[in-house]
Design an enzyme around this catalytic site. Structure first.
Site, PDB file in Angstrom:
ATOM      1  N   ARG A 285    -146.061 -16.189  10.908  1.00 17.46           N
ATOM      2  CA  ARG A 285    -145.439 -17.424  11.399  1.00 17.46           C
ATOM      3  C   ARG A 285    -146.405 -18.600  11.359  1.00 17.46           C
ATOM      4  O   ARG A 285    -145.999 -19.741  11.133  1.00 17.46           O
ATOM      5  CB  ARG A 285    -144.901 -17.198  12.815  1.00 17.46           C
ATOM      6  CG  ARG A 285    -144.027 -18.347  13.311  1.00 17.46           C
ATOM      7  CD  ARG A 285    -143.210 -17.933  14.515  1.00 17.46           C
ATOM      8  NE  ARG A 285    -142.119 -17.048  14.117  1.00 17.46           N
ATOM      9  CZ  ARG A 285    -141.458 -16.281  14.956  1.00 17.46           C
ATOM     10  NH1 ARG A 285    -141.778 -16.269  16.239  1.00 17.46           N
ATOM     11  NH2 ARG A 285    -140.480 -15.522  14.530  1.00 17.46           N
ATOM     12  N   GLY A 286    -147.688 -18.335  11.566  1.00 16.42           N
ATOM     13  CA  GLY A 286    -148.668 -19.411  11.508  1.00 16.42           C
ATOM     14  C   GLY A 286    -148.711 -20.047  10.135  1.00 16.42           C
ATOM     15  O   GLY A 286    -148.672 -21.286   9.999  1.00 16.42           O
TER      16      GLY A 286
END
Length: 346
Positions: A285-286
């Site tokens: 997700r980063g």
């Protein structure tokens, strides 16, 4: 300015101009990026009370063009999406332009008020089982703002997590079964000294910023002057800042229109992945949020492609709340990200 649709101001009081907010550049940039690309995932603001968090959210909405909804619709349906999103919705009505909604979710709100429930007045007066939309329906296609989100009750956190994951709100109670779209930009504020957020909710915010009380005498004086003038003459103050508002509005409009035309070169994607690896962030997700944020910033800056400068500009905002705690490292999360940037992107 030709061809641009301007916000409808008749249904909402005059907002403090976004351009007139003193300082807080990281917060303003994060809100603009979330408005350009809502898939970034919302904004979490850490910091002191009275630093302009809710003011900035309402000011940003005033820069957005009005959205089209069917006349009489209580779910903020998008006429361009075709059939009614909810049975009984007034989707067949003529489309009207309304301001982008800004909805506050109070900490003490009940689940019925947030999700919606049986319309008791109609049930008692006419014996009709009808659904009364909640705050999630009102926030659809707009902003949902939660002050002190770290103090939100667990059952409401669970509800928000479900809705954030699916983009829909499902209500099954009192003999009703209603499903309606609920896609919004989630904006929350939190004071870390008053309690931490659940990791699952923290992870749902795409961007996180720190705000603080102005540190210099000149800034504090300017904040007071501008707010006092606005309180005494909102319309006059807004007119004085209209030129700056027009410039931001045009850039925002153009960025949203050409967002997916902006390229992200492999070198930027590789640098984003390397940065996340060096910091030990969980999952992907980063990297995905970095990709969306650098594209949105490049679009706002009028670039055809994102570059490493765009990545440096947004990396702290995207990653500061995704780091694991390191008991051997007493530096703040922002400092750890900045140190990694210096090592990997000199």
């Amino acid at each position: 300015m030709d061809g641009l649709v301007h916000p409808v101001r008749t249904r909402r009081r005059v907002a403090f101009p976004f351009a007139a907010i003193v300082g807080q550049e990281e917060m303003k940039r994060a809100l603009l990026l979330a408005a350009i690309d809502p898939s970034i995932g919302g904004v979490l603001v850490f910091g002191d009370r009275g630093t302009g968090k809710s003011t900035a959210v309402r000011a940003l909405a005033d820069l957005l063009p009005p959205m089209a909804v069917p006349d009489g619709c209580r779910f903020n349906c998008d006429p361009a999406e075709g059939p009614p999103c909810v049975d009984g919705c007034a989707h067949a009505g003529a489309a009207i332009a309304v301001p982008v909604p800004i909805v506050d979710l109070p900490l003490g709100a009940t689940e019925d008020r947030v999700a919606g429930a049986l319309d008791l007045e109609r049930a008692l007066s006419s014996g009709v089982r009808a659904f009364e939309p909640g705050l999630l329906a009102r926030a659809h296609r707009g902003f949902l703002y939660i002050d002190e989100v770290n103090l939100l009750e667990d059952h409401l956190v669970d509800l928000l997590l479900d809705v954030a994951a699916s983009g829909e709100n499902l209500v099954e109670r009192d003999g009703l079964s209603i499903r309606h779209p609920a896609r919004f930009v989630l904006v929350g504020s939190a004071n870390p000294e008053e309690g931490e957020l659940r990791p699952q909710l923290l992870d749902r915010f795409g961007l996180a910023v720190d705000v603080s009380t102005p540190a210099t005498l000149a800034e504090r004086v300017e904040v007071v002057r501008r707010r006092d003038r606005f309180d005494r003459d909102p319309l006059g103050f807004a007119r004085d800042w209209e030129h700056d508002a027009v410039q931001i509005r045009e850039r925002l409009h153009e960025a949203r229109a050409r967002l997916f035309e902006v390229g992200v070169p492999d070198v930027v994607v590789e640098a984003a992945a390397s940065l996340c690896m060096a910091l030990g962030t969980d999952g992907s997700r980063g990297e995905l949020t970095l990709l969306r944020a650098v594209r949105a910033l490049a679009a706002f800056d009028g670039k055809d492609a994102a570059d490493l400068g765009s990545l440096r500009a947004v990396a702290v905002t995207v990653l500061r709340h995704r780091l694991r705690r390191n008991p051997l490292d007493e530096t703040g999360s922002a400092a750890r990200v900045e140190r990694a940037i210096a090592d990997l992107l000199p």
